[in-house]
Design a protein around this motif. Structure first.
Motif, mmCIF file in Angstrom:
data_model
loop_
_atom_site.group_PDB
_atom_site.id
_atom_site.type_symbol
_atom_site.label_atom_id
_atom_site.label_comp_id
_atom_site.label_asym_id
_atom_site.label_seq_id
_atom_site.Cartn_x
_atom_site.Cartn_y
_atom_site.Cartn_z
ATOM 1 N N PRO A 32 -21.459 -7.671 6.336
ATOM 2 C CA PRO A 32 -21.695 -5.848 6.234
ATOM 3 C C PRO A 32 -21.385 -5.322 8.162
ATOM 4 C CG PRO A 32 -24.269 -7.435 6.023
ATOM 5 C CD PRO A 32 -22.559 -8.392 5.745
ATOM 6 N N ARG A 33 -20.662 -3.969 7.797
ATOM 7 C CA ARG A 33 -20.168 -3.679 9.353
ATOM 8 C C ARG A 33 -21.419 -4.264 10.362
ATOM 9 N NH1 ARG A 33 -18.010 2.052 8.401
ATOM 10 N NH2 ARG A 33 -20.088 2.819 9.178
ATOM 11 N N ARG A 34 -22.886 -3.655 9.654
ATOM 12 C CA ARG A 34 -23.875 -4.236 10.960
ATOM 13 C C ARG A 34 -25.040 -4.967 10.040
ATOM 14 N NH1 ARG A 34 -23.820 -3.600 16.123
ATOM 15 N NH2 ARG A 34 -21.602 -3.222 16.891
ATOM 16 N N PHE A 35 -25.839 -5.997 10.685
ATOM 17 C CA PHE A 35 -27.325 -5.887 10.320
ATOM 18 C C PHE A 35 -28.260 -5.789 10.904
ATOM 19 C CE2 PHE A 35 -30.406 -9.832 10.074
ATOM 20 C CZ PHE A 35 -30.303 -9.704 8.486
ATOM 21 N N PHE A 36 -29.198 -5.404 10.445
ATOM 22 C CA PHE A 36 -30.437 -4.716 10.849
ATOM 23 C C PHE A 36 -31.561 -5.917 11.157
ATOM 24 C CE2 PHE A 36 -35.156 -3.033 10.974
ATOM 25 C CZ PHE A 36 -34.311 -2.098 12.429
ATOM 26 N N ARG A 37 -31.837 -6.160 12.074
ATOM 27 C CA ARG A 37 -32.412 -7.390 13.020
ATOM 28 C C ARG A 37 -33.642 -6.770 13.532
ATOM 29 N NH1 ARG A 37 -35.021 -10.144 16.907
ATOM 30 N NH2 ARG A 37 -34.405 -12.771 17.123
ATOM 31 N N ALA A 46 -35.080 -5.866 18.098
ATOM 32 C CA ALA A 46 -34.923 -5.185 17.070
ATOM 33 C C ALA A 46 -33.467 -4.215 17.527
ATOM 34 C CB ALA A 46 -36.302 -4.121 16.253
ATOM 35 N N ALA A 47 -32.623 -4.371 16.286
ATOM 36 C CA ALA A 47 -31.302 -3.564 16.941
ATOM 37 C C ALA A 47 -30.635 -4.524 15.175
ATOM 38 C CB ALA A 47 -30.941 -3.967 18.221
ATOM 39 N N HIS A 389 -35.898 1.206 17.834
ATOM 40 C CA HIS A 389 -35.009 0.584 15.993
ATOM 41 C C HIS A 389 -36.193 0.787 15.860
ATOM 42 C CE1 HIS A 389 -31.459 -0.477 17.744
ATOM 43 N NE2 HIS A 389 -31.174 -0.228 17.317
ATOM 44 N N ARG A 390 -37.524 1.057 15.793
ATOM 45 C CA ARG A 390 -38.974 0.600 15.346
ATOM 46 C C ARG A 390 -39.750 1.832 14.822
ATOM 47 N NH1 ARG A 390 -40.051 -5.030 15.660
ATOM 48 N NH2 ARG A 390 -40.206 -5.848 18.056
ATOM 49 N N LEU A 391 -38.919 3.031 15.478
ATOM 50 C CA LEU A 391 -39.560 4.576 14.881
ATOM 51 C C LEU A 391 -40.296 4.412 13.640
ATOM 52 C CD1 LEU A 391 -36.946 6.755 16.998
ATOM 53 C CD2 LEU A 391 -39.204 5.513 17.986
ATOM 54 N N TRP A 392 -39.423 3.788 12.881
ATOM 55 C CA TRP A 392 -39.555 4.029 11.090
ATOM 56 C C TRP A 392 -41.186 3.343 10.719
ATOM 57 C CZ3 TRP A 392 -41.434 -0.400 9.118
ATOM 58 C CH2 TRP A 392 -40.201 -1.754 9.514
ATOM 59 N N LEU A 393 -41.694 3.056 11.732
ATOM 60 C CA LEU A 393 -43.504 2.322 11.946
ATOM 61 C C LEU A 393 -44.246 3.626 12.280
ATOM 62 C CD1 LEU A 393 -42.967 -1.296 13.716
ATOM 63 C CD2 LEU A 393 -43.654 -1.354 11.059
ATOM 64 N N LYS A 394 -43.744 4.492 12.544
ATOM 65 C CA LYS A 394 -44.873 5.673 12.918
ATOM 66 C C LYS A 394 -45.753 6.233 11.700
ATOM 67 C CE LYS A 394 -44.243 9.564 16.101
ATOM 68 N NZ LYS A 394 -42.863 11.261 16.365
ATOM 69 N N PRO A 395 -45.004 6.939 10.537
ATOM 70 C CA PRO A 395 -46.230 6.836 9.747
ATOM 71 C C PRO A 395 -47.437 6.230 9.754
ATOM 72 C CG PRO A 395 -44.339 7.120 8.582
ATOM 73 C CD PRO A 395 -43.929 6.315 10.137
ATOM 74 N N LEU A 461 -30.480 13.644 15.206
ATOM 75 C CA LEU A 461 -29.150 14.298 14.893
ATOM 76 C C LEU A 461 -28.007 12.919 14.531
ATOM 77 C CD1 LEU A 461 -28.344 16.133 18.446
ATOM 78 C CD2 LEU A 461 -29.285 17.125 16.350
ATOM 79 N N LYS A 462 -28.347 12.223 15.310
ATOM 80 C CA LYS A 462 -27.431 11.031 14.497
ATOM 81 C C LYS A 462 -28.409 9.702 14.988
ATOM 82 C CE LYS A 462 -23.941 11.424 17.407
ATOM 83 N NZ LYS A 462 -22.915 11.049 17.863
ATOM 84 N N ARG A 463 -27.759 8.754 14.965
ATOM 85 C CA ARG A 463 -28.766 7.012 14.719
ATOM 86 C C ARG A 463 -29.544 7.417 16.182
ATOM 87 N NH1 ARG A 463 -25.913 1.685 13.231
ATOM 88 N NH2 ARG A 463 -27.326 2.729 10.633
ATOM 89 N N TYR A 464 -28.660 7.435 17.110
ATOM 90 C CA TYR A 464 -29.816 7.395 18.704
ATOM 91 C C TYR A 464 -29.667 8.459 19.371
ATOM 92 C CZ TYR A 464 -28.129 2.463 17.017
ATOM 93 O OH TYR A 464 -29.151 1.308 16.870
ATOM 94 N N CYS A 465 -29.409 9.378 18.692
ATOM 95 C CA CYS A 465 -29.141 10.890 19.036
ATOM 96 C C CYS A 465 -30.518 11.670 18.948
ATOM 97 C CB CYS A 465 -27.348 12.159 18.662
ATOM 98 S SG CYS A 465 -27.042 12.058 20.038
#
Ligand code: 9PG
Length: 517
Positions: A32-37, A46-47, A389-395, A461-465
């Motif tokens: 993969p281009r990137r791996f989410f760890r 987490a990155a 990288h953990r904002l997805w836990l917010k719900p 807007l984007k992954r980090y923006c």
């Protein structure tokens, strides 16, 4: 043991499937281009990583024990806790998410391998789609499985750690409490430093009036009283250690299991499956709640899931979750903030969870982070990177990115770095600070009020923006992880790093405590 072989082409974009297996092997056409760890506990990295670069172990053993999942601290491949993802192409993410405790995902060349520790069987989500879409799917399934926070809005917290550190006493805290005036903080939280010792949870000599009286003082200002505890670790010079040797976790060889160092030295992990330990934990939490504390910051929780031979033989994260459940029940209506906590095993049992390492009033401690290869070390850059990288836990749970700074005094962050940290606070919605009120200029105090009172409009807007109201917040400067190939001696790096801590953290704290006695 069941191994499932999966063909990624069988999974069309924007689709997902659920499997039951102890292992899951997925062979991609290319790495993969990137791996989410996803790091195991609050502080662990987490990155999105470059999978061609092998993981570098943390060079100092005490930080390995404190900051990493101990089972994989020397693993040759990147190992991600519960959820891992591969970036196949722009906007094309393949996510593997465990729906049970102890699931891990490893990337090896072009293969993704999911496994449950000890070959346990468990469920897996395999989802393909846009990044936000696949993580939202995983979060929804975790919620169905483990539950969510019981509170709608995260509390606004003043916490004593990031100004006074362990140099707290009744006088300086009373001054801070009254100095907050009518600023809308919901909680006034006493951090580490009040206790006699980790494991002997009674007021230390700096709190001669006792902790119940201090809780009363806090509540009289209309705020919830908060307190810090590290219930799963003990220091070796305690009664508990001498009298109840069987309460301390041991490894297969019978050696005591260390849980890393804290500010006072080496600590050991309790065997949280021992019935007497569970009873002790239950009593401890009831005692503290009985003192009047309605907000509990439970720290160094990872020690409950340390590797060892337990009284009851069960997977380490199950042992952890059972013990956390005992504390949850003992806590009644009190808010639980889990810190240094294995993430997924804490869901549904805590109200908030720390999602990154500690912040510092500077960007990076080069000696401890870079020279020792430790992206989990306390530092604002490390905290922003992992929390983002953990904002997805917010719900699912209130996500605590740690405190924000509003002070310019005793703050070596540049205005831009400081703004990024505040913006992170806006993204998570968890608003906390440790600034001493007398460190603020009048304009900074007003900034605090405004920050606590408003909820700006946020748009990704984007992954980090992100767009925050009319402004663009670009977090990319926090993302890179610098490494050093210079092999500094570990003792030198350690001491060099401590100098920075003394200068920017300990000295201002000691001065504040002395001057306000
Ligand atoms: C109190 C703190 C605060 C903080 C927690 C946790 O020795 N160490 O390297 C070390 C690093 C971080 C750390 C403690 C010790 O932080 O995250 O908010 O509560 O404990 O001791």
């Amino acid at each position: 043991m069941t191994t499932l072989l999966l063909d990624p082409d069988a999974l069309s974009p924007s689709s997902h499937q659920i499997f039951t297996a102890s292992r899951l092997d997925l062979n991609l056409p290319q790495p993969p281009r990137r791996f989410f760890r996803h790091g195991w506990q609050s502080w662990t990295l987490a990155a999105w990583l470059d999978p061609r670069e092998p993981p570098l172990p943390i060079r100092a053993p005490e930080f390995r024990a404190k900051d990493e999942d101990p089972a994989y601290a020397f693993h040759k491949n990147h190992v991600s806790a519960w959820v891992g993802a591969a970036e196949l192409a722009e906007n094309d993410i393949l996510l593997i998410g465990a729906l049970g405790l102890s699931g891990r995902i490893e990337v090896s060349g072009s293969a993704l391998k999911g496994f449950y520790e000890d070959n346990h069987q468990g469920e897996w989500l395999v989802a393909r789609g846009r990044e936000d879409e696949v993580f939202a799917k995983y979060a929804a399934l975790l919620e169905a499985k483990f539950g969510r926070t019981r509170f709608e809005k995260p509390p606004r917290v003043w916490c004593s750690w990031y100004s006074l550190y362990k140099w707290i006493d009744e006088t300086v805290l009373t001054k801070a409490l009254h100095g907050l005036g009518n600023l809308p903080f919901d909680v006034f939280q006493i951090d580490d430093g009040w206790e006699d010792e980790s494991g002997h949870w009674e007021a230390g000599k700096n709190f001669p009036g006792g902790m119940a009286a201090f809780a009363e003082k806090i509540k009289a200002t209309g705020r919830t009283a908060g307190i810090w505890l590290s219930p799963f670790i003990v220091t070796p010079n305690l009664g508990i250690f001498r009298e109840h040797h069987d309460w301390i976790l041991r490894d297969e060889q019978g050696n005591l299991v260390t849980a890393g160092r804290n500010w006072t030295g080496t600590t050991y992990a309790l065997d949280v499956t021992h019935p007497a330990v569970l009873e002790w934990l239950d009593k401890l939490i009831r005692k503290v709640v009985g003192w009047g504390y309605g907000y509990l910051k439970l720290d160094f929780l990872y020690a409950g899931a340390a590797i060892g031979k337990r009284y009851k033989d069960m997977p380490r994260e199950e042992a952890y979750r059972n013990a956390l459940k005992v504390m949850r029940e003992a806590a009644g209506d009190a808010y639980i903030l889990a810190c240094g906590a294995p993430i997924v095993p804490s869901l549904g049992l805590c109200d908030g969870i720390r999602i990154g390492p500690d912040v510092t009033p500077y960007w990076l401690n080069r000696a401890l982070s870079v020279w020792l290869n430790n992206p989990n070390d306390p530092a604002t850059q490390n905290a922003i990177r992992t929390s983002l990288h953990r904002l997805w836990l917010k719900p699912l749970v209130h996500i605590d990115p740690d405190v924000l700074f509003f002070r310019t005094r005793w703050n070596a962050l540049t205005p831009h770095e400081n703004q990024l940290l505040q913006d992170l606070g806006t993204l998570t919605g968890f608003k906390a600070t440790s600034d001493l009120p007398w460190w603020w200029k009048p304009s900074e105090r007003e900034k605090v009020r405004e920050f606590l009172e408003t909820a700006p409009k946020v748009q990704k807007l984007k992954r980090y923006c992100y767009q925050i109201d009319g402004r663009v917040a670009d977090f990319s400067p926090a993302i890179p992880i610098s490494t050093s190939h210079l092999d500094f001696p570990v003792w030198l790096a350690r001491n060099w790093g401590i100098l920075k801590i003394v200068q920017h953290q300990a000295l201002p704290a000691i001065l504040a405590q002395r001057l306000h006695r």
